[in-house]
Structure formats: structure tokens, C-alpha cells
Design an enzyme around this catalytic site. Structure first.
Site, short mmCIF file in Angstrom:
data_model
loop_
_atom_site.label_atom_id
_atom_site.label_comp_id
_atom_site.label_asym_id
_atom_site.label_seq_id
_atom_site.Cartn_x
_atom_site.Cartn_y
_atom_site.Cartn_z
CG ASP A 98 37.00 38.45 45.82
OD1 ASP A 98 37.15 38.01 46.95
OD2 ASP A 98 36.68 39.63 45.56
CB CYS A 151 26.11 53.88 24.44
SG CYS A 151 26.80 55.44 24.99
CB CYS A 157 31.29 55.20 24.57
SG CYS A 157 30.33 55.05 26.06
CG ASP A 170 34.95 40.53 48.14
OD1 ASP A 170 35.56 40.30 49.18
OD2 ASP A 170 35.17 41.47 47.39
CG ASP A 188 35.16 43.82 44.13
OD1 ASP A 188 35.50 43.05 45.04
OD2 ASP A 188 35.27 45.05 44.20
#
Lengths: 56, 740
Positions: free
Chosen positions: B637, B49, B52, B455, B633
Site C-alpha cells: 500500500d 509508556c 515499557c 486496503d 497497512d
């Protein structure tokens, strides 16, 4: 109706002006960061207002 | 969240992204120097945003000597130039201390052809739009002046239109001509062949008509056709580029620098790609390994959860092998590089991804299937119309005009806009709920899935252990936290999180694999494993535990659990009620996985899966005819995700998993329901759009082949069909629409 002899080139010229502006904007990276541009307008310099007034 | 109350809280002040706690590495090897000006390109993660933006740019600009610091919020790239003694490391440290992830980004590695293509399409679209608007201006006066306008004036109008159309067709149409020519050379037919044919034929017959002083010229139609098509093409390219940008970010992940120790024992920063097998490397505390290495010195604990999925750290001693992606939690480790960076596990996974991508490309988009039906239909119709009129009327000019008007009015605009507009609108709707879609056709694939593989760690669970409150442990918590604050161990951190802020005990020492100890006011405190506090028996408790002993008092036990997300159970239940199969595929210990499976009522689960066995498992399911959605994640994976029919990653996932997934969600696991709902809606809308385009053609073709089409009718019909398709797609963004 002979006035269209001038009007058509004028209309095309104005349109061309807009097109030139668009081409400039697209090739100079104005559309590279749309999210950033939308947010930058909200960023204020975090300086106390008093300082600004006394400085100027 | 306390983010709003505390302006200098870590990470995004709007709470759109979690703070990134990962250690930044030394980027000095990536600084470019020209004429005393230093230049560094960085990739900042977690900036979402305006807050930031100002935080990050403000922090970097405040460093002495910085000339420019500009962050691109759309793709997270930041470019900094400075003069003087400032080091690259100071810059990354200042960004990382704000709670953002930051890594070096070698600018030259991205000769982003996709961005150039997108910009060219945008410019082509602008030119076509300009030409279409101006020709329409002239055409309308011709159409309005039927019967009144003199033929000389009309011819002039047509000539001016032709003069505008000629460069516009050449410039904007080149994308289509090139692609059509390439397809024809390979004896294929793609969408661009009928488009090019229609545009070229329409333009040349119009030139002929203008010179002959005829009443009908199709200059407006052929430019407008290009304009509409370029809109679809541009939207498509933009969605595609986002997907490519994600892949580039994966490359940036490998652009890490490592600390190399030379023969003299001096340590210096080096680019990971310059490391060869046998080099000595130093892995500092908190640093993530980039290269597989064999440890020769040091004793520490490493977090391998990204590599294996195991939630608890493992102890590493000299002789052990450390894989890229592991994080060193304890003392510095020295090791020998086993392979070059390009051969490390990370790159192996990257190669698995590539293999998966190729398999995925076998998927045929709905749009492509529609085109393969459309092209032969239109061309046969136009050819038949030409032949029939030639035979019946015997006039070549009339026959050509009718064939051309058929080609124009069966305009593929609606067809070309049908899919991209629906995809753009759907991805905009998902974006509002914190879901970032990476490719347009992902929606089509997600809509078709019937089985979801989850996962465990970080996907179904929060990914970090949490303290289970107990009566005995509550009293000891503040004391234990004083020790725990000195450690990076996940359990210590969980303890600290439960205890809240406080002071750190002085002179805490850490024994790898055992625990912490400190002397406070003459009392000897120990925090760690059961054997560390002198308890022999393995306590019967399940899940990770910590023991705390103050002096000679009986040790107190802290128990931890990696809790599932609060919305996980409800989401799983709803998925099941939708008739979608659910299973867990985890690299963690069987006990941990089965507990969670029981808790979430998931019948099928697999534990201790390696990245390879995860991929194999998915391959088996795929061959069993299931359309899989993989949600994961970790690094482990990523390979499996690339094999799945579609894949999703949570916002806190490893970069590589985000890069390979079709969408990244940030708002809890229930986002999956929203993704499924929206993709079904998008697919339905796309099919509706193709249906509308087909109906339109069924009406337009008879009018065209019977010779009733004038340029005015063609223009209205073309715009109307494109508008209808676009408006229909916009319905996706309507809130609270019941799914049919």
C-alpha cells in the site's frame, strides 16, 4: 532613584542567570525526550520495602 | 485485555500498542567497539509508556556487563553500552522476548539536521524571550514616566534597551535574515522578508531616535516580534521533525542484517547494504527477507501479505523468487541475492514514496497562501504612508517613524502563529485518542478529502484469520491444537488462539504446503489441507480451511474467516452519510474481497491489485479530480499511500506504511471519524485565525498610517493579536464541542 543604577544590572543579571540555565538545558539534551522524562519519574525500583529497611 | 492483570504480558503494559511478534534479526554487524566498550544503537517499536521504559531498560540492564541502557521514549531510540562477552543478539533477544519490535539503528546515518534546527530555534526563542522581558521592564518605566521622567534618564533607559536588543536581534533574528536573503537572491518574496525588514528598520530607527534623544524607541517591539515569531517557527519545526523522524525510521528498517553463507559454507551476519547480487543468503524460520532472492534450496511457506496483501501463505520451492518483506514461516531457505538491497522491492517502494512526496509538496498550505496576500499589502501600505507623510509634512524623520510603526503594527505574528498553534493543539487532541499525527499540514489535507480508499487485510479486517466455531470441530479442537502449536502457519496460530493454552504434541513434523503430522499414543494425527488428510474433493466452503484427521476417523473441517473490525460497518455507514466515497483496493483474492464488500456495504472494490496497479488506480482517481484518503497497512500500500492526497495507517501496520502515512491510529477504524472531525475543526480554526489577523490589520493599519501609534500601543496590539489567535486555537482541545 539612583538605586536603579544597581537594580537594573541586578535584574539583568538574574534574568541572565535564567537564560544561562535554559541554554545549558537546551544544549545538553534535557528536552530531547519529553515523554521519557515525564514517565521516568513514575518508575520505582521494584525492590521489596523490607530489604531496603534492613539494609539501611 | 489481560495486560493489566499480568505484569509480564507481552508488549506495552498499558495496552497502548499491540505486542510485536516480529522476529528480530542478528544485529552483531551493527555493534561498534571502542577501547573494549561495545556500543549499539537500536530502534524499539511499541514502547509507549513508563511501564515499557522500565521493562525494557530493566531487562537490558540485568544482562551481565551492561554499563548503560537508555531508551528515548519520544523517538524509540535506545543506546546500549557494555563490556565483556555479551553479544548484540542477546540484547535484542531480551527486548524482543518482552514483546517489542527491535531493529538495529546505525547512529551515523542520522546526522539529524532537523533536530539541530529545532534546538537552535528553541535557543533563539529563549534568547528573544529573555531580551523581550528585560526590555519590557525598562520600556514600561519609560511609558509610565511620561511627563515625569527626565530626558537623560529616558535616553539611558533606551540605551540599555538597545544594548540588550542588539545581540538578541542578531542572534535570534538570524533565522529570518538568512531565509529572507536567500529568497531575495532568488528574486522571491517569502514571509521572512517583511519580518526582516520590519525588525531591521525598527531597530535602526530606534538607535537613531535614542541618539537624537527622541521620545519613542521600538526596541521592545522588534524583540517581541522575534519572540512571537520564533514560537510559531519552533512549533512548526517540531511537528515537521516528527515527520522526518518517521522517514528516518524507514531507513532503519533497511538497516537490517542478513545471514550470508560464504564459499566454505560458514554463515555470518552481514549488513544488508553490503550484500551484492549473487551472494548466498540464508533465511531462517520466522525471518523477514530484506533482499529479493531466488531460492536454491529449501521447501517452505512464506507469508507475503505485506508484499501482495494476500492473507494466506504461499509455498516456496527452489527456483521461486522471494521478495523483500516476505516472512519465512517454515523451514530455513537458502537463496541467491538477485539484487543489492538498494535495488530490492523495498527500495523500489521507497523510491515510489519519494516521487509521491514530491507531488504532495505541490500542495500549498493555507498559511503560504495568506502570506502571499499579506506581503504586498503591507509593503505597499508602508511605502504609501512614508511617501504621503513626506509630501504632506516634509519631515523625513516623522515619515520614517510612521512607515516603521506601520510595518511593526501590521505584525505578522498573528499570521505566523495562526496555523502552527491550531495544528499543535489539534495534534494534541488526536494524540489523546491514540492518533499520532505526523505532519501539520496533513490536517489541512485530510479536512479536504472526499473519497476514501481502504486496503482490506489488516485495515478493514483484523488481519489474522479466526476460527469459525462449529459443532463437529469443537470436539476435535483440543487435539488439533496440540499439533498446531508446533507451527507458525497463520491458520495453526488461529487454531491455537481458539483452543487456548495447552501442551504440544511430541515429534510433530511439518510438510510445507500440506500440513502437520504426529503420532500420539499409537494414533496417527494429521492436520492440514484437504489432500493431506486424503480428501479429494475441493469442499464447497468459502474461505480458508484446515482438515484434521485422528487415525482412521473421518476428517474434521475447521473453517476460518478474516473478520472485519467490529466498528468497521458502523464507520463505513457514517462516512457514507457524510457524503464521502468509499472503496476497497486489495491485493487479496476476488472472493475474499467481495464477501467483505457485501458485508460492509461497499459498492466499489478491486481485488488482486499489485503495488503498481494500486498506485495506478490512485493516480486515475486523482486525475478524476478526487481528493483521496488512502488507509492501508502493507508494503504493497505504501506506494499508493504516498500518491494519495492524504493517508492513514493503523498502528499494527508495516513500518514503511507508518512512515509514509500522515497519521497513525491505534484505536480501531472508527478513529478515522475522529481524525476527520478534528481536521475539519482545525482547518476551520486556522481560517478563523487568518480572518482575525486580517480584521486586526484592518483596524491597526489606519491607526498606524495616520501616525497615532506609539511604542506602547504597538506592544499592546501585537501581544493582543497573538493572544487572541492562540486562545482561539486552544478551543480545538475543548471536549465535546459540536462541529459546525
Amino acid at each position: 532613584m539612583t538605586v536603579i543604577i544597581y537594580l537594573i544590572p541586578v535584574a539583568l543579571g538574574l534574568g541572565g542567570l535564567g537564560l544561562a540555565g535554559f541554554l545549558w538545558a537546551a544544549s545538553s539534551g534535557q528536552f530531547d525526550d519529553p515523554d521519557g522524562a515525564a514517565n521516568r519519574i513514575l518508575i520505582d525500583e521494584d525492590v521489596p520495602l523490607v530489604d531496603k529497611i534492613t539494609k539501611t | 485485555m489481560t495486560a493489566l492483570a499480568a505484569p509480564h504480558a507481552d508488549g506495552c503494559p498499558s495496552g497502548l500498542a499491540p505486542p510485536d511478534g516480529s522476529q528480530q534479526d542478528d544485529v552483531s554487524a551493527f555493534v561498534r567497539r571502542t577501547k573494549g566498550v561495545n556500543h549499539l544503537d537500536l530502534l524499539v517499536r511499541g514502547a509507549k509508556c513508563g511501564g515499557c521504559l522500565s521493562k525494557i531498560e530493566g531487562a537490558v540492564n540485568a544482562l551481565s556487563g551492561v554499563d548503560t541502557a537508555r531508551l528515548n521514549l519520544s523517538n524509540g531510540r535506545m543506546s546500549v553500552t557494555w563490556q565483556g562477552a555479551l553479544t548484540g543478539h542477546q540484547i535484542t533477544t531480551s527486548i524482543a522476548s518482552l514483546g517489542y519490535g527491535v531493529s538495529a539503528y546505525s547512529g551515523e546515518a542520522v546526522a539529524s539536521t532537523e533536530q539541530t534546527e529545532e534546538r537552535q530555534l528553541l535557543i533563539a526563542m529563549g534568547v528573544a524571550g529573555f531580551a523581550a522581558a528585560n526590555i519590557m521592564l525598562l520600556s514600561i518605566s519609560v511609558w509610565a514616566g511620561v511627563g515625569e521622567m527626565g530626558s537623560a534618564t529616558r535616553q539611558t533607559m533606551h540605551a540599555i534597551s538597545g544594548l540588550i536588543a542588539f545581540p538578541a536581534v542578531l542572534f535570534s533574528g538570524r533565522h529570518f535574515f538568512k531565509s529572507a536573503w536567500a529568497a531575495l537572491k532568488h528574486r522571491h518574496v517569502n514571509m521572512d522578508v517583511p519580518i526582516s525588514l520590519a525588525v531591521i528598520l525598527a531597530f535602526s530607527t530606534s538607535v537613531w531616535e535614542t541618539m537624537a534623544g527622541g521620545p519613542h524607541a521600538y526596541f521592545d517591539a522588534c524583540v517581541m516580534l522575534l519572540f512571537f515569531l520564533l514560537i510559531g517557527r519552533f512549533l512548526d519545526a517540531r511537528l515537521r521533525r516528527r515527520a522526518y523522524a518517521a522517514a528516518h525510521d524507514l531507513a532503519a528498517l533497511q538497516n537490517r542484517s542478513v545471514t550470508r553463507i560464504d564459499q566454505t559454507g560458514a554463515a555470518s551476519a552481514a549488513r544488508a547494504e553490503n550484500i551484492t547480487a549473487g551472494d548466498q543468503l540464508l533465511l531462517a524460520s520466522g525471518e523477514r527477507a530484506v533482499i529479493d532472492m531466488q531460492i536454491i534450496h529449501g521447501d517452505s511457506e512464506v507469508d507475503e501479505s505485506m508484499v501482495t496483501g494476500e492473507s494466506l501463505p504461499n509455498r516456496i520451492l527452489p527456483g521461486a523468487t522471494l521478495y523483500a518483506g516476505s516472512v519465512n514461516l517454515g523451514q530455513p531457505l537458502t537463496g541467491t541475492a538477485l539484487k543489492a538491497a538498494s535495488d530490492s522491492v523495498l527500495s523500489d517502494i521507497a523510491r515510489m514514496l519519494e516521487a509521491g512526496e514530491q507531488r504532495k509538496s505541490a500542495y500549498r498550505k493555507i498559511a503560504d497562501r495568506a502570506v502571499s496576500l499579506y506581503v504586498p499589502f503591507v509593503h505597499t501600505t508602508a511605502a504609501l504612508a512614508f511617501l504621503s507623510w513626506l509630501v504632506i509634512g516634509g519631515d523625513v524623520r516623522v515619515a520614517i517613524m510612521i512607515a516603521v510603526s506601520t510595518l511593526i503594527i501590521t505584525c505578522p505574528c498573528a499570521l505566523a502563529l495562526a496555523a502552527p498553534v491550531a495544528q499543535v493543539v489539534a495534534s494534541g487532541r488526536l494524540f489523546k485518542s491514540g492518533i499520532y499525527l505526523k505532519s501539520g499540514d496533513a490536517l489541512e489535507r485530510i479536512a479536504a478529502i472526499d473519497h476514501i480508499v481502504f486496503d482490506k487485510t489488516g485495515t478493514l479486517t483484523i488481519g489474522a484469520p479466526q476460527l469459525i466455531e462449529g459443532d463437529a470441530s469443537a470436539a476435535a479442537l483440543p487435539e488439533a491444537a496440540r499439533l498446531a502449536r508446533a507451527s507458525r502457519h497463520p491458520l495453526s496460530r488461529a487454531l491455537v488462539a481458539a483452543a487456548g493454552p495447552g501442551d504440544i504434541a511430541p515429534s510433530v513434523t511439518e510438510q510445507s504446503g500440506l500440513g502437520l503430522e504426529a503420532d500420539i499414543d499409537g494414533v496417527h494425527y494429521r492436520l492440514g489441507s484437504a489432500e493431506w488428510v486424503g480428501i479429494d474433493k475441493r469442499s464447497a466452503s468459502d474461505g480458508p480451511t484446515l482438515w484434521f484427521a485422528a487415525g482412521d476417523a473421518a476428517p474434521v473441517q475447521f473453517r476460518f474467516i478474516d473478520k472485519p473490525h467490529s466498528d468497521a460497518a458502523a464507520t463505513i455507514r457514517q462516512l457514507k452519510s457524510m457524503g464521502i466515497g468509499v472503496e476497497i483496493l486489495s491485493g487479496d483474492k476476488p472472493q475474499a474481497v467481495s464477501t467483505l464488500a457485501v458485508q460492509l456495504e461497499i459498492e466499489t472494490w478491486t481485488a488482486e491489485a499489485t503495488p503498481q496497479s494500486k498506485a495506478d488506480h490512485l493516480e486515475t482517481l486523482r486525475q478524476a479530480g478526487k481528493s483521496l484518503l488512502m488507509v492501508g497497512d502493507g508494503l504493497n500500500d505504501a506506494g499508493a499511500m504516498s500518491l494519495a492526497y492524504a493517508s492513514l495507517a493503523p498502528g499494527g501496520a508495516m513500518d514503511i506504511s507508518q512512515a509514509v502515512s500522515d497519521a497513525v491510529y491505534s484505536g480501531g477504524i472508527s478513529s478515522i471519524l475522529e481524525i476527520l472531525k478534528t481536521s475539519k475543526l482545525a482547518r476551520q480554526t486556522m481560517l478563523q485565525n487568518f480572518g482575525l489577523a486580517a480584521v486586526y490589520n484592518l483596524i491597526a493599519v489606519p491607526i498606524a498610517v495616520t501616525g497615532h501609534v506609539t511604542p506602547l500601543i504597538a506592544a499592546i496590539a501585537m501581544s493582543a493579536s497573538s493572544l487572541i489567535v492562540t486562545l482561539n486555537a486552544l478551543r480545538i482541545s475543548l471536549p465535546k464541542r459540536a462541529t459546525a
